[in-house]
Design a protein around this motif. Structure first.
Motif, mmCIF file in Angstrom:
data_model
loop_
_atom_site.group_PDB
_atom_site.id
_atom_site.type_symbol
_atom_site.label_atom_id
_atom_site.label_comp_id
_atom_site.label_asym_id
_atom_site.label_seq_id
_atom_site.Cartn_x
_atom_site.Cartn_y
_atom_site.Cartn_z
ATOM 1 N N PHE B 113 -4.627 8.276 3.552
ATOM 2 C CA PHE B 113 -3.561 7.290 3.740
ATOM 3 C C PHE B 113 -2.274 8.038 4.089
ATOM 4 O O PHE B 113 -1.982 9.089 3.518
ATOM 5 N N PRO B 114 -1.508 7.527 5.046
ATOM 6 C CA PRO B 114 -0.286 8.255 5.434
ATOM 7 C C PRO B 114 0.704 8.358 4.277
ATOM 8 O O PRO B 114 0.778 7.437 3.446
ATOM 9 N N PRO B 115 1.452 9.437 4.220
ATOM 10 C CA PRO B 115 2.529 9.547 3.227
ATOM 11 C C PRO B 115 3.485 8.358 3.385
ATOM 12 O O PRO B 115 3.767 7.955 4.516
ATOM 13 N N VAL B 116 3.940 7.807 2.279
ATOM 14 C CA VAL B 116 4.861 6.670 2.357
ATOM 15 C C VAL B 116 6.257 7.073 1.878
ATOM 16 O O VAL B 116 6.420 8.039 1.131
ATOM 17 N N THR B 117 7.232 6.312 2.353
ATOM 18 C CA THR B 117 8.621 6.505 1.937
ATOM 19 C C THR B 117 9.183 5.168 1.471
ATOM 20 O O THR B 117 8.613 4.112 1.743
ATOM 21 N N VAL B 118 10.309 5.234 0.784
ATOM 22 C CA VAL B 118 10.980 3.996 0.376
ATOM 23 C C VAL B 118 11.332 3.179 1.618
ATOM 24 O O VAL B 118 11.240 1.938 1.614
ATOM 25 N N GLY B 119 11.686 3.859 2.704
ATOM 26 C CA GLY B 119 11.970 3.152 3.958
ATOM 27 C C GLY B 119 10.772 2.352 4.457
ATOM 28 O O GLY B 119 10.926 1.245 4.992
ATOM 29 N N ASP B 120 9.572 2.896 4.263
ATOM 30 C CA ASP B 120 8.368 2.142 4.642
ATOM 31 C C ASP B 120 8.234 0.873 3.791
ATOM 32 O O ASP B 120 7.793 -0.170 4.282
ATOM 33 N N TRP B 121 8.592 0.982 2.522
ATOM 34 C CA TRP B 121 8.530 -0.202 1.653
ATOM 35 C C TRP B 121 9.462 -1.288 2.207
ATOM 36 O O TRP B 121 9.064 -2.446 2.318
#
Lengths: 411, 411
Positions: B113-121
């Motif tokens: 799964f791709p790394p996530v960021t708060v921006g993605d949220w």
């Protein structure tokens, strides 16, 4: 400076838990010459060793020369004047009997070694000093859990010591520290390489070349937690901030998820990984379990109604030294202890050092620790460089160390 | 109260890291009725879920009804007035796409799964709201890392939200918290049962009946560390002290050395062991790695010169709420952030709550959190129950929250 290092077999030793071993070996070092009245016992911290001042032993890290800036010729604990003795505590791994040392059957004790307490440490030191021909001590000095060890002398052998200096310590740990220590132990015992504590033969067998068999991952985690406890928020901010580690620092100490590579390997992680790696090469995991349990268990008031009664029989003087940035052993705890000594009419001074360095301050700020300690050894609580909290002319409402009384942590 | 829960497939999603997945599924719940102008997005904390107010889903612990005292009919976030939406964030494990969810090949993504960021949220929430027909939000409210998520709305979609309430949060974590999070991740990835993140099939295979395969020991350690971060020294003192646990509490959660049995199993250990056991049954270890990395990585100022410029385009009002006993996200950090909003001429109030409860205060002190939050949603920063640090008549030298500025930690 005359130095000496060696081991003394004190024979059968009865631990406070009720168990015994047929022979307790105590490893020690001494610095300076004994004149019959100038002995100073130094008590080491959790993972420290008898090698206070850098002569003799081959141990590394905090175990080697851990107070070299404080103890030595011309230094605060002046080995030209004092005969300084430091002994490795039972349960540790620097030559005194403990889990990694050889039991009667020729194998390492492992977790068959009896549980140890700070009281056992004190009693082993008394036996060592008897062997060395030292009766009454001029002083006992200790930092961190070594400070608990020093306090235990005042309680257990109240006539045997003239001056006790307990630095960056407390009469007992608070539940936040108990929690972190419990997590650290859980990290060790849930590492499959701990193997119920029986891992001493596995190092060579599984191809480890570094001579440190056992639960390296768990011990590394435990050490990293310790490091966070020894630093303060502000010292970490100054030391690391949120910076990425330098280019040659790589995240290879342990497996990581692939997602990790999208994010920086930070300076603070790199520091902790490096410290952990050094530590697992020098310290025994079972010893870590044993010594943290002894620290967690220590309670100065045990056997008495309170701290005041526990120290009431003590005939000497006491210096307590604490550090404003220390959240492991707080200034607030030291002040409460100072009140207990005052209530017991024991001469006491509580010297508060302003420092951002957290608990580590007692090791890394010798210029602040040295002068009051020197004066205390030389002239007692009235020493010139000692500033007692009780001397403050302000109304004694605790406001002189309000930052700690009203800290985030104490609410 | 009308409630709704479901999932929306928003299609191909491009993550900030540059990777993509063919379909992002977003699981959400909503409470109340949308009137075109009354939508409030609630952002959950690290291990929280979309189940804010206790209706619908079957999740447990902090994941279930985690703000039931704050959100509901007649409560501070009144679902009679507002249409409240909460979405599980990408990378989590409560129905939104993340490591444990099924990838295109039919297997769980795991660490593919791709790394996530708060921006993605934030971006996933924007897409969900589009699907739900919600354009401009009346408000975004979030606590802890959910507060970072709320702040990210003000920065990323400055015209899309009228009011942002960021509770118990900060523009970025300090290095002490980064360190503890890194240790928690190391505990997970060094657990052999993590197996490089590929453990989803192992639960049944190894006979685990509780449906929670994977690195239970590591995840338990991570959760225990989290718990210590959420409490304060003084709340732990009040809650546990040094008491031994009750008679029926037994030390059986994990192996221990025999020496352990000489010492009490303390209330604080028992509590942490119990909490850890509950947690490993409800949360995915890979998700824990992903979400803590997103939190650690978040920096409000990223892409801008500083926090002030990052929020300068925001057209709405902001409420910051912080808690004096919180050392995870400090009052000091919130005050610095308030200054940034003030410098950007964004209407802001920083409401400081006196509390011993540590970071948990935002969850467990609804009587202190509710009134200012309610007033802010209804009337903005001039709300009657809101006390802004800037309103203090004292000279603004920070003395109104001196306890935090001069805390043990900030030094």
């Amino acid at each position: 400076m005359k130095t000496d290092s060696g081991t003394v077999d004190v024979g059968r030793f009865d631990f406070e838990c009720g168990e015994e071993i047929p022979n307790l070996r105590v490893a020690y070092e001494s610095y300076g010459e004994f004149d019959g009245d100038n002995a100073v016992l130094v008590c080491h911290a959790l993972t420290g060793s008898q090698n206070v001042a850098g002569y003799g032993s081959e141990t590394t890290g905090q175990a080697r020369a851990w107070w070299n800036d404080i103890v030595g010729p011309g230094k605060a604990v002046d080995t030209n004047d004092y005969f300084v003795v430091c002994a490795n505590v039972p349960g540790s791994c620097y030559g005194t009997s403990g889990p990694p040392s050889e039991g009667p059957d020729g194998d390492p004790y492992g977790t068959d070694f009896p549980p140890v307490t700070v009281g056992d440490w004190t009693r082993s030191q008394r036996l060592l000093l008897d062997e060395l021909g030292v009766g009454r001590l001029h002083a006992v000095v200790g930092g961190s859990v070594g400070g608990m060890n020093a306090l235990d002398w005042a309680k257990r052998y109240p006539d045997d010591v003239r001056r006790v200096a307990a630095v960056a310590t407390a009469p007992r740990l608070d539940p936040q520290c108990l929690a972190l220590d419990a997590i650290a132990r859980r990290a060790i015992t849930t590492d499959p390489d701990w193997n119920g504590g029986d891992y001493y033969e596995s190092g060579e067998a599984d191809g480890d070349a570094d001579g440190a068999p056992g639960p390296k991952n768990g011990l590394a985690l435990a050490r990293q937690l310790g490091h966070v406890m020894y630093l303060s928020k502000s010292s970490m901010e100054q030391k690391f901030g949120r910076r990425a580690a330098g280019r040659d620092a790589t995240r290879d100490a342990f497996p990581a998820d692939p997602a990790a590579s999208f994010f920086p390997y930070r300076d603070v992680e790199s520091y902790l990984d490096y410290q952990a790696e050094k530590f697992v090469g020098r310290f025994d995991a079972n010893s870590y379990l044993y010594l943290t349990r002894a620290m967690d268990d220590y309670d100065l008031s045990e056997g008495y109604e309170d701290d005041t009664r526990a120290v009431a029989a003590y005939e000497g003087e006491t210096l307590l030294m604490s550090f404003t940035g220390d959240w492991h052993f707080t200034t607030e705890q030291s002040e409460a202890l100072a009140e207990s000594f005052r209530d017991a009419d024991v001469p006491v001074a509580h010297h508060v050092v302003e420092s951002d360095h957290g608990h580590d301050a007692f090791l890394v700020e010798p210029e602040k620790v040295g002068p009051p300690l020197r004066d205390f050894l030389d002239t007692g609580v009235e020493g010139r460089a000692i500033h007692d909290t009780d001397d403050d002319e302000e109304i004694d409402d605790g406001s002189q160390f309000a930052p700690v009384h009203n800290s985030l942590f104490s609410g």
